[in-house]
Design a protein around this motif. Structure first.
Motif, short mmCIF file in Angstrom:
data_model
loop_
_atom_site.label_atom_id
_atom_site.label_comp_id
_atom_site.label_asym_id
_atom_site.label_seq_id
_atom_site.Cartn_x
_atom_site.Cartn_y
_atom_site.Cartn_z
N ILE A 34 86.89 46.58 68.45
CA ILE A 34 87.48 47.76 69.09
C ILE A 34 87.27 47.69 70.60
N ALA A 35 88.21 48.24 71.32
CA ALA A 35 88.10 48.35 72.77
C ALA A 35 87.93 49.82 73.10
N SER A 36 87.20 50.10 74.17
CA SER A 36 86.97 51.48 74.54
C SER A 36 86.66 51.59 76.02
N THR A 37 86.93 52.77 76.57
CA THR A 37 86.58 53.06 77.96
C THR A 37 86.40 54.54 78.18
N PRO A 38 85.49 54.98 79.00
CA PRO A 38 84.28 54.22 79.23
C PRO A 38 83.51 54.12 77.92
N LEU A 58 84.04 44.34 65.25
CA LEU A 58 84.26 45.36 64.23
C LEU A 58 83.04 45.51 63.32
N GLU A 59 82.40 44.40 62.95
CA GLU A 59 81.21 44.48 62.08
C GLU A 59 80.11 45.30 62.73
N ALA A 60 79.90 45.10 64.02
CA ALA A 60 78.86 45.84 64.73
C ALA A 60 79.22 47.32 64.81
N TRP A 61 80.48 47.63 65.08
CA TRP A 61 80.92 49.01 65.17
C TRP A 61 80.78 49.72 63.83
N GLU A 62 81.22 49.05 62.76
CA GLU A 62 81.18 49.66 61.43
C GLU A 62 79.76 49.79 60.89
N ALA A 63 78.81 49.05 61.46
CA ALA A 63 77.41 49.17 61.04
C ALA A 63 76.77 50.46 61.58
N GLU A 70 79.71 58.79 67.49
CA GLU A 70 80.13 59.98 68.23
C GLU A 70 79.30 60.22 69.50
N ARG A 71 78.17 59.53 69.64
CA ARG A 71 77.33 59.76 70.82
C ARG A 71 77.14 58.44 71.56
N PHE A 72 76.14 58.37 72.40
CA PHE A 72 75.83 57.15 73.14
C PHE A 72 75.39 56.09 72.14
N ALA A 73 76.28 55.21 71.78
CA ALA A 73 76.05 54.26 70.69
C ALA A 73 74.93 53.26 71.02
N PRO A 74 74.01 53.08 70.08
CA PRO A 74 72.95 52.07 70.27
C PRO A 74 73.49 50.67 69.96
N ILE A 75 74.34 50.19 70.85
CA ILE A 75 75.03 48.93 70.58
C ILE A 75 75.22 48.16 71.89
#
Length: 99
Positions: A34-38, A58-63, A70-75
């Motif tokens: 997935i792409a996102s900004t910011p 996608l695997e990291a996002w879906e994990a 929905e918040r500041f993703a720990p990724i």
């Protein structure tokens, strides 16, 4: 405006829009992330950054849980891009990208 930063000029805003448009189109065609900004991202427990554009597998996002998405993703994004405005300090941006 993200995290209390000064707004960018019109030219930088246009460049950012084009960058994100192209990254999102590529991500849609590719289907592997997935792409996102910011993109709120926590590359480390103490660092919270929001690059101008980012791509995450996608695997990291879906994990992530729905709450984490929905918040500041720990990724850590797999790709990040930061556009430099004329008023941006190069050393500060380099330190941000290194982190």
């Amino acid at each position: 405006m993200a995290f209390g930063l000064s707004p960018t000029g019109a030219k930088t805003g246009w460049r950012n829009a084009k960058l994100n448009q192209r990254l999102a189109n590529w991500a849609d065609e590719n289907g592997r992330g997935i792409a996102s900004t910011p993109t709120p991202a926590s590359p480390s427990p103490r660092a919270k950054r929001s690059p101008d554009a980012a791509w995450v597998r996608l695997e990291a996002w879906e994990a992530l849980t729905d709450e984490e998405q929905e918040r500041f993703a720990p990724i850590r994004p797999d790709f990040v891009s930061e556009l430099r405005s004329p008023q941006d300090d190069l050393a500060h941006l380099q330190a941000k990208m290194t982190e």
